[in-house]
Every structure is written in structure tokens, then in C-alpha cells.
Design a protein around this motif. Structure first.
Motif, short mmCIF file in Angstrom:
data_model
loop_
_atom_site.label_atom_id
_atom_site.label_comp_id
_atom_site.label_asym_id
_atom_site.label_seq_id
_atom_site.Cartn_x
_atom_site.Cartn_y
_atom_site.Cartn_z
N ARG A 124 -0.19 34.90 22.44
CA ARG A 124 0.03 33.60 23.08
C ARG A 124 -1.29 32.85 23.28
NH1 ARG A 124 -0.23 31.59 28.23
NH2 ARG A 124 -0.59 33.65 29.13
N ASN A 125 -2.32 33.55 23.73
CA ASN A 125 -3.60 32.88 23.99
C ASN A 125 -4.18 32.28 22.71
OD1 ASN A 125 -3.47 33.55 26.67
ND2 ASN A 125 -4.78 35.35 26.49
N GLU A 126 -4.08 33.02 21.61
CA GLU A 126 -4.67 32.56 20.35
C GLU A 126 -3.88 31.39 19.76
OE1 GLU A 126 -6.12 36.55 21.28
OE2 GLU A 126 -4.11 35.70 21.18
N ILE A 127 -2.55 31.51 19.72
CA ILE A 127 -1.72 30.42 19.19
C ILE A 127 -1.73 29.25 20.17
CG2 ILE A 127 0.60 29.80 18.42
CD1 ILE A 127 -0.93 31.73 16.57
N GLY A 128 -2.02 29.54 21.43
CA GLY A 128 -2.06 28.48 22.45
C GLY A 128 -3.15 27.45 22.24
N ILE A 129 -4.08 27.72 21.32
CA ILE A 129 -5.12 26.73 21.01
C ILE A 129 -4.51 25.50 20.33
CG2 ILE A 129 -5.70 27.54 18.68
CD1 ILE A 129 -8.24 26.54 21.39
N ILE A 130 -3.28 25.65 19.81
CA ILE A 130 -2.58 24.51 19.19
C ILE A 130 -2.14 23.57 20.30
CG2 ILE A 130 -0.62 23.80 17.79
CD1 ILE A 130 -0.66 26.64 16.54
N ASP A 131 -2.61 22.34 20.23
CA ASP A 131 -2.31 21.35 21.27
C ASP A 131 -1.00 20.64 20.98
OD1 ASP A 131 -2.78 19.86 23.59
OD2 ASP A 131 -3.74 18.25 22.46
N THR A 132 -0.85 20.14 19.76
CA THR A 132 0.38 19.43 19.39
C THR A 132 0.87 19.90 18.03
OG1 THR A 132 -0.80 17.58 18.34
CG2 THR A 132 -0.27 17.38 20.69
N ILE A 133 2.18 19.84 17.83
CA ILE A 133 2.81 20.20 16.56
C ILE A 133 3.67 19.01 16.14
CG2 ILE A 133 4.30 21.82 15.33
CD1 ILE A 133 3.68 23.87 17.54
N GLU A 134 3.29 18.39 15.04
CA GLU A 134 4.03 17.24 14.53
C GLU A 134 4.76 17.61 13.25
OE1 GLU A 134 1.70 13.40 14.78
OE2 GLU A 134 0.09 14.84 15.20
N THR A 135 5.91 16.95 13.04
CA THR A 135 6.73 17.21 11.85
C THR A 135 7.05 15.87 11.18
OG1 THR A 135 8.70 17.18 13.26
CG2 THR A 135 7.71 19.32 12.81
N PRO A 136 6.12 15.33 10.39
CA PRO A 136 6.33 14.03 9.74
C PRO A 136 7.57 13.99 8.86
CG PRO A 136 4.04 14.74 9.53
CD PRO A 136 4.79 15.89 10.08
N ASP A 137 7.87 15.12 8.23
CA ASP A 137 9.10 15.24 7.44
C ASP A 137 9.52 16.69 7.43
OD1 ASP A 137 7.90 16.61 5.06
OD2 ASP A 137 6.84 14.69 4.85
N ALA A 138 10.63 16.97 6.78
CA ALA A 138 11.21 18.31 6.84
C ALA A 138 10.33 19.39 6.22
CB ALA A 138 12.58 18.31 6.16
N LYS A 139 9.39 18.99 5.37
CA LYS A 139 8.56 19.96 4.68
C LYS A 139 7.08 19.86 5.04
CE LYS A 139 11.73 22.14 2.37
NZ LYS A 139 12.01 23.57 2.65
N THR A 140 6.75 19.13 6.11
CA THR A 140 5.35 18.98 6.51
C THR A 140 5.19 19.31 7.99
OG1 THR A 140 5.07 17.20 4.89
CG2 THR A 140 3.37 17.41 6.58
N VAL A 141 4.19 20.13 8.29
CA VAL A 141 3.87 20.49 9.67
C VAL A 141 2.39 20.21 9.90
CG1 VAL A 141 3.84 22.30 11.43
CG2 VAL A 141 5.59 22.33 9.64
#
Length: 511
Positions: A124-141
């Protein structure tokens, strides 16, 4: 078990037809595991047996491949911005076992579950560095980080970062008994508790022509002698954790082969709230007191290499040939350090290990005998493996025997062991150890992009870590799988990544 399957096949067809069938589909694999998983929760590192099974069922955006290198999996490609703050993943056309497509929404839901404030995820601590997760389309993160974090891609490659359907999470995220749904080469079929777990070929797997096998039966053998005998008799095709006493016999057997790698290590972890072990001089005294050859000969039948520094493999950031032998076997120096710490006559301490794995048990016995020479009276606490893990995670020990390895192929693997922070009791750290200098160096190493500068940082880290010695390292050990010679394609991934070798079941065949 396997003999009954083959008998049924012979009753139904000629030997020629059988050989053609096996050549076409790879047949059935019986995999003898050293324990039964306590959970299949994708976010929890519950040990090697659980990882082995989950690596058949699940895939992440990336994983480590058979060669130990990062491999694009559900992500067809990814880009990292020059400031290392933005990671953009393009997803391949892949399906989950329920037939639904893998989409950006699934990635978002999976990663948000890991980094949630109330998450119990191992990383959790390591992945927690991710601030925001955007999904512009169904195949892009698009992942935007709070600050640069060089090793992020390595943490995304761990089995604990697997991607699961958002719809499944909505229904089953808090149900430990829910049937797992992944996008890996095999789908969950059945779990006969206390006996075996079966997975079946997923015809919709995104790698054409894989997997080769129709199904895999993961059979649980907590007793190592029973596990070895199952391999010798042909009841299973592969076993994990080959006992060191049996390695030579397996190598000599014309029907079997041994797949070994060096990388895991044995060490002692300390509960630094237990007063003697709160003092670096005491921990250093133990480092000097233990004759590593006693461990190697008692627990590993002479198969291993003494470790007198920190378990950093040659070629990894922080490795130094000079510092690799920082300690030595020196009883007098150990006694002097104990006296300096205020324990000239020694003390009593409880050593946690386990009765389930002989090499853990025998390491504890050897440590007990070695420390008696400097007046430390050790009592052994030897529950089964699940009990040992529970006590480890609760900080219920004075010190403990650990056999493990770094989780990733980046120097930040050290953070999981040495970093203090908010979670001061966890599987791989010495309970309650929290040094601001070490924390600051590890933080700096994570965000520094220049490789030469990172090398300097981890050199400084090693100096401080040796000074404080929150762990005492004992030896490098071989980690071996035993296989029947009819098994092809299974790979024991080198070094630290041996515990992720289960991913290669997608390449495995039984001839």
C-alpha cells in the motif's frame, strides 16, 4: 493421483492416440506445494505457495518474466514523462476469465483498492505514491505521482499488483472466499481445502498458443518428506522448496532434475521493543557470535554461502565487496559488545521459527547453540507456518528466523525491510525499528533519477545500516524446485525473483 488419470486414458485409447493428445495440449500438471495459502487475496503477500497459484490466475500491467526482466502483460506499452511523475499505459486486448474485456476502469479500481487509506495491501505504501489515476479512454490509463518514484514500475510488476475486474471488486472485494477472477493463463476451478487447488486452461488468454497445459493441480504437502516422496513416486511433477538433505539424491535420480538458483537469504529479525535488542551493540554482538558454517552445515547440508554483511547481491545498487564482509566470526568481540551494552552475563530471549520447514527449524537450533557460547539463553517458539506468520505480523517475538529475498529487482527492495514510517510491524521488518537517517536515505534513493547519484545514496545507506544492524544476515541459500524430467518449460527465475517462478507455468508442458 496421476497414475489413476493415466490409467483411465489407457482404457479409452491406444498409446499412439494418447501421445498425440499430450503433444497437442500438454496434459495435466501436478504441482506439490509446501503449504496451503491462507488467502488468495491479490493484494496480500501471503507467501510463495499463494503467489505460485495466483501467478497462474492473474496478471498485472507488467510482471517479471522467465528471464527476470520486466515484461509487458496487460499493458501493451507504457511511457514515463521526463520528470518521472506521469506513467501512461496503453492496454492490450485482453479478457478476464468471465469473458469481460480488461479496461482502464479495471486498472483504476484495482490500484485504488491497493492504495486506499484502510487497505491492508502489502505494498500500500509503495502504490500509494500514485496521486491520481485517469482513464481518458477504455484502453488508456494515466498515473500521476505525488513525487518521482523510480521503482514504481517494479512494484507494479509484483503479483500483489494484479488487475481484477472492477465489477468483481464491487461485489467481492471483502469476501475472502469469493471465486477469484483474473486475466492469467488459467482460471480457478476448485479448492479442496486441506488437499489441493485446481486451475483450468483459459482459452481466451491474450498470448496465442499459451498455456500448453489443460489444467494444474496444486497439491499441498506441509511435510517435506512426503512432498519429496510424492515427486519420486510420480504422484506430482514438480515440488517447491526441495529440502537441502534431498537435493543430491534428486540430482542423481535419472527420472528427476533439480532447478536451483541462489538469491534468497537467511537472517535474524529483531523486535526492537525487547530491551536488549533495542541496542545496536547487542545486535552486532549476535552478528559476530554466530559461526555461519554451523548454520550451513546444520540446516542446509553444506549448500550455501556465508553472509557477513547486508544481503545485497553483486551488481545491485549498494553492493560493496569490502562491506560484504563487514562482520566475522569473533566470539571475544561479541562478548565485549554485550558487556558494553550492559549484558556481560548475557540474557534470555525467545526465538520464533517454525516446525513446518526443516531448514527454518534447524537454523533456529543452530542459532540457539551458537548464542549459548556468549551467555544468551534462547528458548525456541516453533508453531506451524501459518502460526509463525501470524506472530511475525503481530510483532509477537523477541527475535525470529527469516528466510526470504528482495521482492523487486531495484534497490528499493531495501525499503520493505529497513524503512520505519507509519507501519512499524510487518512481515519483513525488524519490529518497531525506525531510524530517521535510514528513512531519509531510502526516500532520497526512490526519487533520484541519476544512476550515479543513486549509487552514492545506497552506499551511505549501507554504512548506516551496518552501524545499526537491525538484521543479522546468516547466509545466501540455494532455492530449488524438483521436477520430473518429463516437465519442460518451467523456469526457476534467477536471484531474488525465484519466489515468482510460478508465472512460468504458462510455458510448462508435460511430455
Amino acid at each position: 493421483m496421476k497414475k489413476r488419470v493415466l490409467g483411465a486414458l489407457f482404457a479409452l485409447a491406444s498409446s499412439l492416440a494418447i501421445s498425440q493428445a499430450f503433444a497437442a495440449d500438454g496434459g495435466t500438471l501436478y504441482f506439490g506445494l509446501s503449504g496451503e495459502p491462507s488467502t488468495l487475496d491479490t493484494t496480500i503477500n501471503a507467501g510463495t505457495p499463494a503467489r505460485t497459484i495466483r501467478l497462474a490466475i492473474h496478471r498485472g500491467l507488467v510482471n517479471y518474466g522467465a528471464d527476470g526482466k520486466l515484461s509487458n502483460e496487460l499493458a501493451a506499452s507504457y511511457d514515463v514523462s521526463p520528470d518521472a511523475l506521469t506513467y501512461t499505459f496503453k492496454l492490450r486486448d485482453a479478457k478476464f476469465h468471465d469473458g469481460s474485456p480488461v479496461t482502464a476502469a479495471d486498472v483504476k479500481a484495482s490500484l485504488e483498492r491497493i492504495k486506499a487509506p484502510d487497505s491492508k495491501a502489502t505494498y500500500r505504501n509503495e502504490i500509494g505514491i500514485i496521486d491520481t489515476i485517469e482513464t481518458p479512454d477504455a484502453k488508456t490509463v494515466k498515473l500521476t505521482l505525488a513525487k518521482p518514484f523510480v521503482p514504481l514500475i517494479h512494484y507494479l510488476a509484483l503479483p500483489e499488483s494484479a488487475i481484477v475486474p472492477a465489477a468483481w471488486l464491487k461485489q467481492h472485494a471483502n469476501d475472502p472466499n469469493a471465486t477469484p477472477i483474473g486475466a492469467g493463463p488459467f482460471k480457478f476451478a476448485n479448492w479442496e481445502r486441506g488437499r489441493e487447488l485446481t486451475v483450468e486452461k483459459f482459452d481466451g488468454y491474450y498470448k496465442q498458443g499459451k498455456p500448453h497445459l489443460d489444467d494444474v493441480h496444486y497439491v499441498f504437502y506441509g511435510d517435506e518428506n512426503t512432498r519429496v516422496n510424492a515427486l519420486k513416486s510420480g504422484d506430482v511433477d514438480i515440488i517447491d522448496y526441495v529440502p537441502w538433505k534431498d537435493a543430491a539424491a534428486i540430482e542423481a535420480n535419472p527420472d528427476l532434475k533439480l532447478a536451483s538458483t541462489s538469491g534468497p537469504f537467511m537472517m535474524l529479525q529483531f523486535n526492537t521493543k525487547f530491551e536488549p535488542f533495542s541496542k545496536p551493540e547487542v545486535r552486532q554482538a549476535i552478528a559476530y557470535a554466530i559461526d555461519r558454517s554451523a548454520i550451513i552445515n546444520t540446516a542446509f547440508n553444506g549448500r550455501g554461502t556465508p553472509l557477513f554483511g547486508i544481503a545485497i547481491p553483486e551488481g545491485y545498487l549498494g553492493y560493496s565487496k569490502d562491506k560484504a564482509n563487514y562482520f566475522s566470526h569473533n566470539i571475544q568481540k561479541a562478548k565485549d559488545l554485550l558487556a558494553k551494552a550492559g549484558y556481560p552475563d548475557g540474557f534470555q530471549a525467545r526465538l520464533l521459527s517454525t516446525s513446518q520447514y526443516g531448514f527454518h527449524n534447524n537454523t533456529a537450533v543452530a542459532v540457539q547453540a551458537e548464542l549459548a557460547k556468549i551467555g544468551i539463553k534462547v528458548t525456541l517458539d516453533l508453531p506451524d507456518w501459518s502460526g509463525r506468520i501470524a506472530k511475525n505480523n503481530a510483532g509477537d517475538y523477541d527475535f525470529l528466523v527469516a528466510g526470504t529475498a528482495g521482492d523487486i529487482a531495484d534497490a528499493d527492495w531495501l525499503s520493505n525491510f529497513f524503512y520505519g514510517g507509519k507501519q512499524l510491524v510487518r512481515l519483513n521488518n525488524s519490529a518497531y525499528f525506525d531510524d530517521p537517517t535510514i528513512n531519509a536515505l531510502l526516500d532520497k534513493g526512490r526519487v533520484t533519477l541519476d544512476p550515479a547519484e543513486r549509487e552514492k545514496i545506497y552506499g551511505q545507506f549501507v554504512d548506516r545500516a551496518l552501524e545499526l544492524s537491525p538484521f543479522v544476515y546468516l547466509m545466501w541459500r540455494d532455492q530449488s524446485f524438483g521436477l520430473r524430467k518429463t516437465v519442460k518449460g518451467f523456469t526457476n527465475i534467477p536471484g531474488f525473483l525465484t519466489f515468482q517462478s510460478g508465472i512460468t507455468v504458462e510455458d510448462t508442458e508435460v511430455k
